[in-house]
Enzyme design. Structure first.
Site, PDB file in Angstrom:
ATOM      1  N   LEU A  88       0.714  -1.167  -0.020  1.00  0.00           N
ATOM      2  CA  LEU A  88      -0.153  -0.072  -0.037  1.00  0.00           C
ATOM      3  C   LEU A  88       0.971   1.598  -0.145  1.00  0.00           C
ATOM      4  CD1 LEU A  88      -2.646  -1.019   2.598  1.00  0.00           C
ATOM      5  CD2 LEU A  88      -2.879  -0.950   0.432  1.00  0.00           C
ATOM      6  N   HIS A  89       0.646   2.052  -1.163  1.00  0.00           N
ATOM      7  CA  HIS A  89       1.625   3.366  -1.004  1.00  0.00           C
ATOM      8  C   HIS A  89       0.829   4.567  -1.419  1.00  0.00           C
ATOM      9  CE1 HIS A  89       2.526   2.227  -5.154  1.00  0.00           C
ATOM     10  NE2 HIS A  89       2.953   3.605  -5.107  1.00  0.00           N
ATOM     11  N   ARG A  90      -0.173   4.382  -2.572  1.00  0.00           N
ATOM     12  CA  ARG A  90      -0.824   5.486  -3.387  1.00  0.00           C
ATOM     13  C   ARG A  90      -1.420   6.396  -2.267  1.00  0.00           C
ATOM     14  NH1 ARG A  90      -0.613   5.568  -8.520  1.00  0.00           N
ATOM     15  NH2 ARG A  90       0.227   3.405  -9.426  1.00  0.00           N
ATOM     16  N   ARG A  98       5.511   6.036   3.521  1.00  0.00           N
ATOM     17  CA  ARG A  98       4.320   7.033   3.564  1.00  0.00           C
ATOM     18  C   ARG A  98       3.369   5.930   4.396  1.00  0.00           C
ATOM     19  NH1 ARG A  98       1.382  10.473   0.625  1.00  0.00           N
ATOM     20  NH2 ARG A  98       2.753  11.095  -0.974  1.00  0.00           N
ATOM     21  N   ASP A 139      -1.786  -1.783  -4.603  1.00  0.00           N
ATOM     22  CA  ASP A 139      -2.236  -0.575  -5.470  1.00  0.00           C
ATOM     23  C   ASP A 139      -1.044  -0.066  -6.411  1.00  0.00           C
ATOM     24  OD1 ASP A 139      -0.400   0.543  -3.602  1.00  0.00           O
ATOM     25  OD2 ASP A 139      -1.905   1.669  -2.420  1.00  0.00           O
TER      26      ASP A 139
END
Length: 376
Positions: free
Chosen positions: A204-206, A239, A277
């Site tokens: 997950l990073h967006r 992030r 993602d």
């Protein structure tokens, strides 16, 4: 032979630029690697350069972080004198990050031919900064190297000329195949106490997924439900790490440090299921034949849905859990998209050098591309 600048700005760019550089240098071109420094963490950058066998950049612009406008301006300001000094025959940009757009804009204004690797990908989601970067970079480029037939179709529908468009294949898969044997020899599974097929891998990073605490909480809840069936391994993107402290982590999700390229390929290849993602992970899981659930509402890589192992599942927790259960019970068959064969870099180098050797032709001046996409 011509001098060609190849630009990389962020970690996904490294895997994409390496096959192009290798192919150009094998054909005698002088290649100058410019690293903009958009991703500037030395430890995370160094491991990718080492894993890929990518030589140190010839120029490091050190532009660092900031808002999209700040980063774009910094990259342009730093890249412009490099173009002026080196007077390249062409500039090659890859992917869809801020550096891609900024360097293409500098080169186009300087009258230097631009080649865009991964041209024509479209999510049609204008809330994604990457979509803006893709569309504008394509508009600025003389040569459009598409990874898949759907990307070619997008470019033709937007009014680009056939002599600009080249179906090259997927450079990410070039890099994957070139390093797969070394990746599978990694001890990543042993280090993390994992067994082949005994876990799910998540990334997950967006911003749309991790900056909204409500959205992140829902996604983590879904991962927690999946973890009731098998352990979910989550490499912690910087992030995401900050947000995890705010929302808490369900049981069954195992956090691991960010992985280098070889370790991450090893983790993907042995996973029973991947939830992500990331655009690149959609492609890599397709090449590896590993089931993938994409936790987004759209994808710019639809070929991974039709010719690959990817399912676009969205971000509703209940739908994610239900789809994960279905895919675990009945995994999709491995399918391989055309020209994802490890030779995309060679096709790009051949087309670029042929273009540079041909008589000079005027740049297309119509703006149908931007107008058509804007109306979709």
């Amino acid at each position: 032979m011509p001098r060609i600048i190849c630009v990389a700005g962020a970690r996904p760019n490294f895997m994409k630029v390496k096959p192009v550089m290798d192919a150009l240098e094998a054909r005698g071109a002088e290649v100058v690697l410019v690293h903009t420094g958009q991703h500037y963490d030395a430890a995370m950058n160094d491991v990718f350069f080492r894993d890929l066998g990518l030589r140190p950049p010839d120029r490091h612009l050190g532009t660092g972080s900031g808002t999209h406008a700040e980063q774009t301006a910094r990259v342009m300001t730093a890249f412009e004198p490099v173009v002026g000094e080196l007077a390249p025959a062409a500039v090659v940009v890859v992917g869809d990050v801020t550096s891609t757009l900024a360097c293409a804009l500098v080169a186009a204004k300087a009258g230097v031919p631009v080649g865009h690797v991964e041209a024509g990908l479209r999510s049609r989601d204008w809330s994604m900064p990457e979509e803006v970067n893709r569309v504008v970079t394509d508009r600025l480029s003389d040569l459009l190297f598409a990874p898949s037939p759907d990307a070619v179709g997008n470019l033709r529908a937007e009014g680009y000329h056939d002599d600009q468009i080249h179906l090259a294949g997927n450079v990410m898969i070039d890099t994957l195949y070139a390093n797969l044997e070394r990746a599978l020899a990694s001890d990543a599974l042993h280090r993390h106490g994992l067994t082949d097929g005994g876990y799910a891998l998540a990334t997950l990073h967006r911003p749309a997924n991790v900056d909204d605490t409500g959205m992140l909480s829902g996604l983590l809840r879904a991962l927690g439900e999946v973890a009731r069936r098998l352990t979910v391994v989550l490499p912690v993107h910087p992030r995401t790490a900050v947000r995890l402290e705010q929302v808490g982590l369900p049981g069954g999700i195992r956090l691991v440090p960010p992985a280098g390229y070889l370790d991450f390929i090893a983790l993907q290849a042995s996973a029973r299921l991947v939830l992500t993602d990331s655009g690149g992970v959609q492609e890599e899981t397709t090449a590896l034949g590993v089931p993938c659930l994409t936790l987004r509402d759209s994808t710019e890589r639809p070929i991974t849905l039709t010719d690959g192992t990817n399912v676009l599942v969205g971000r509703d927790p209940d739908r994610i859990v239900a789809t994960a259960a279905r895919v675990l019970a009945d995994p999709p068959l491995k399918r391989s998209p055309a020209l994802w064969d490890g030779h995309a870099g060679a096709r790009i180098a051949d087309a670029l050098l042929a273009h540079l050797a041909a008589p000079v032709r005027p740049r297309p001046t119509d703006a149908r591309g931007v107008l058509t996409v804007a109306l979709q």
